[in-house]
Design a protein around this motif. Structure first.
Motif, PDB file in Angstrom:
ATOM      1  N   TYR A 151      49.000  19.321  41.044  1.00 32.35           N
ATOM      2  CA  TYR A 151      48.671  18.046  40.411  1.00 32.35           C
ATOM      3  C   TYR A 151      48.310  18.298  38.951  1.00 32.35           C
ATOM      4  O   TYR A 151      47.340  18.992  38.646  1.00 32.35           O
ATOM      5  N   ASN A 152      49.088  17.707  38.037  1.00 32.75           N
ATOM      6  CA  ASN A 152      48.683  17.646  36.638  1.00 32.75           C
ATOM      7  C   ASN A 152      47.732  16.462  36.523  1.00 32.75           C
ATOM      8  O   ASN A 152      48.146  15.303  36.630  1.00 32.75           O
ATOM      9  N   ILE A 153      46.457  16.745  36.293  1.00 27.83           N
ATOM     10  CA  ILE A 153      45.436  15.708  36.412  1.00 27.83           C
ATOM     11  C   ILE A 153      45.149  14.974  35.096  1.00 27.83           C
ATOM     12  O   ILE A 153      44.276  14.102  35.068  1.00 27.83           O
ATOM     13  N   THR A 202      56.386  14.161  47.423  1.00 24.57           N
ATOM     14  CA  THR A 202      55.690  13.640  46.251  1.00 24.57           C
ATOM     15  C   THR A 202      54.784  12.510  46.722  1.00 24.57           C
ATOM     16  O   THR A 202      55.211  11.662  47.512  1.00 24.57           O
ATOM     17  N   ASP A 203      53.544  12.502  46.249  1.00 29.85           N
ATOM     18  CA  ASP A 203      52.586  11.464  46.638  1.00 29.85           C
ATOM     19  C   ASP A 203      52.696  10.302  45.652  1.00 29.85           C
ATOM     20  O   ASP A 203      52.048  10.290  44.603  1.00 29.85           O
ATOM     21  N   TYR A 204      53.514   9.314  46.007  1.00 26.85           N
ATOM     22  CA  TYR A 204      53.761   8.186  45.107  1.00 26.85           C
ATOM     23  C   TYR A 204      52.612   7.179  45.077  1.00 26.85           C
ATOM     24  O   TYR A 204      52.638   6.245  44.270  1.00 26.85           O
ATOM     25  N   ASP A 205      51.608   7.360  45.928  1.00 31.23           N
ATOM     26  CA  ASP A 205      50.488   6.424  45.961  1.00 31.23           C
ATOM     27  C   ASP A 205      49.340   6.839  45.047  1.00 31.23           C
ATOM     28  O   ASP A 205      48.428   6.048  44.812  1.00 31.23           O
ATOM     29  N   HIS A 235      50.675  11.816  36.056  1.00 33.87           N
ATOM     30  CA  HIS A 235      51.541  12.579  36.950  1.00 33.87           C
ATOM     31  C   HIS A 235      51.183  12.268  38.404  1.00 33.87           C
ATOM     32  O   HIS A 235      50.123  11.693  38.691  1.00 33.87           O
ATOM     33  N   LEU A 236      52.052  12.665  39.322  1.00 35.70           N
ATOM     34  CA  LEU A 236      51.827  12.500  40.745  1.00 35.70           C
ATOM     35  C   LEU A 236      51.698  13.874  41.407  1.00 35.70           C
ATOM     36  O   LEU A 236      52.313  14.837  40.970  1.00 35.70           O
ATOM     37  N   PRO A 237      50.908  13.973  42.467  1.00 32.70           N
ATOM     38  CA  PRO A 237      50.844  15.232  43.198  1.00 32.70           C
ATOM     39  C   PRO A 237      52.170  15.524  43.898  1.00 32.70           C
ATOM     40  O   PRO A 237      52.829  14.615  44.423  1.00 32.70           O
ATOM     41  N   VAL A 238      52.570  16.789  43.887  1.00 29.72           N
ATOM     42  CA  VAL A 238      53.729  17.251  44.646  1.00 29.72           C
ATOM     43  C   VAL A 238      53.252  18.363  45.573  1.00 29.72           C
ATOM     44  O   VAL A 238      52.281  19.068  45.265  1.00 29.72           O
ATOM     45  N   GLY A 239      53.913  18.513  46.711  1.00 33.17           N
ATOM     46  CA  GLY A 239      53.418  19.504  47.653  1.00 33.17           C
ATOM     47  C   GLY A 239      54.473  20.025  48.605  1.00 33.17           C
ATOM     48  O   GLY A 239      55.579  19.477  48.700  1.00 33.17           O
ATOM     49  N   ILE A 240      54.105  21.094  49.306  1.00 34.16           N
ATOM     50  CA  ILE A 240      54.955  21.695  50.321  1.00 34.16           C
ATOM     51  C   ILE A 240      54.101  22.120  51.506  1.00 34.16           C
ATOM     52  O   ILE A 240      52.882  22.250  51.406  1.00 34.16           O
ATOM     53  N   GLU A 241      54.781  22.333  52.624  1.00 32.42           N
ATOM     54  CA  GLU A 241      54.130  22.898  53.804  1.00 32.42           C
ATOM     55  C   GLU A 241      54.960  24.062  54.307  1.00 32.42           C
ATOM     56  O   GLU A 241      56.186  23.964  54.417  1.00 32.42           O
TER      57      GLU A 241
END
Length: 286
Positions: free
Chosen positions: A6-8, A269-272, A278-284
């Protein structure tokens, strides 16, 4: 194992409010977190120490912060004592598991007259995950010049691939009475790369497509998790213009080493989220 980047934007959201609590709320499901644009002593967010703020908001995470850019913003002698006041701008990593070693990787840069350019970097953390030691990087590349981003990517990729040869933060640690850290080949690289998919910079990172085979899995080329799972589309975005919310670009990524691809389970991508531009992006990973 869930990873989030996350770019905050120093804690300021699309609504112009400084609200680190809502940022932390969007991160609590992650096991390992990479943050960019973490600041100390920045007038735009009331001179908040965001490192301490997120350590307090996420107290059950181990953390490390490196600031590739640090400048004086009012150091002075007060009551006979030197008081340091310096603006810091950098990258943070938080982890549910201990961080065995860490270092700042300063990336190549060139001097500008305009617009502003600052020293960029990657925060490296060697983490003792339940499935073994893993290298994790929080990265923020130049925001103006594609050629500079390419130079930064090429330098970063050398550090990623040559880590077992170069030794990371320390080697021969027994001379200091420390245990020798492991030197794993696999890594996860997350952050704001300020590049769009299929741009020259993007291709410098992941390799160009072959007309028949597409992108092959190669040791020297990190893999874009979202693209590998077929979820990177022309409609994808991770940045929203603060003044015109219809202007959107996909700038943030989670890359992983080719050796981790069999463990890749999900990417998103967390569009909410609204805590930044910026929006958080993630992986599992399994």
């Amino acid at each position: 194992m869930r990873f989030t980047s996350y770019n905050i934007q120093y804690g300021i959201g699309l609504d112009g409010r400084f609200d680190p609590e809502r940022i932390a709320a969007s991160l609590r499901e992650a096991d390992i977190i990479a943050l960019q644009e973490v600041t100390r002593n920045f007038h735009r967010n009331g001179n908040a120490d965001l490192v301490s703020v997120f350590e307090d908001l996420l107290p059950d995470y181990f953390s490390v912060f490196h600031a590739p850019c640090e400048i004086d913003v009012g150091s002075a002698i007060e009551n006979g004592r030197a008081i340091n006041r310096r603006f810091q701008f950098g990258n943070m990593i938080l982890s549910r598991w201990p961080i065995l070693s860490t270092r700042l990787i300063a990336l190549p840069r060139t001097r500008t007259v305009s617009p502003m350019n600052l020293q960029r970097g990657a925060t490296e953390a060697l983490i003792a995950t339940p499935t073994g030691p893993l290298r994790v990087y929080s990265v923020h590349l130049d925001h103006v010049l594609p050629g500079e981003r390419i130079s930064q990517i090429e330098f970063l990729k050398q550090r990623l691939v040559n880590y077992p040869l170069e030794g990371g933060a320390i080697s021969g640690a027994s001379d200091f009475g420390f245990a020798e850290p492991p030197h794993p080949e696999d890594f996860v690289v997350m952050g704001d790369f300020n590049m769009v998919p299929e741009s020259p910079e993007y291709n410098a990172m992941v390799g160009t497509r072959d007309a028949f085979y597409g992108r092959s899995l190669r040791i020297g080329n990190p893999v874009d998790a979202l693209a590998h799972l077929g979820r990177l589309t022309p409609e994808s975005y991770s940045w929203i213009h603060p003044e015109d919310h219809q202007r959107r670009m996909h700038l943030d990524y989670c890359f992983l080493s080719a050796g981790l691809v069999p463990r890749l389970k999900d990417a998103w991508t967390d569009y909410d989220a609204t805590g930044s531009d910026h929006l958080p992006v993630g992986i599992e990973l399994h």
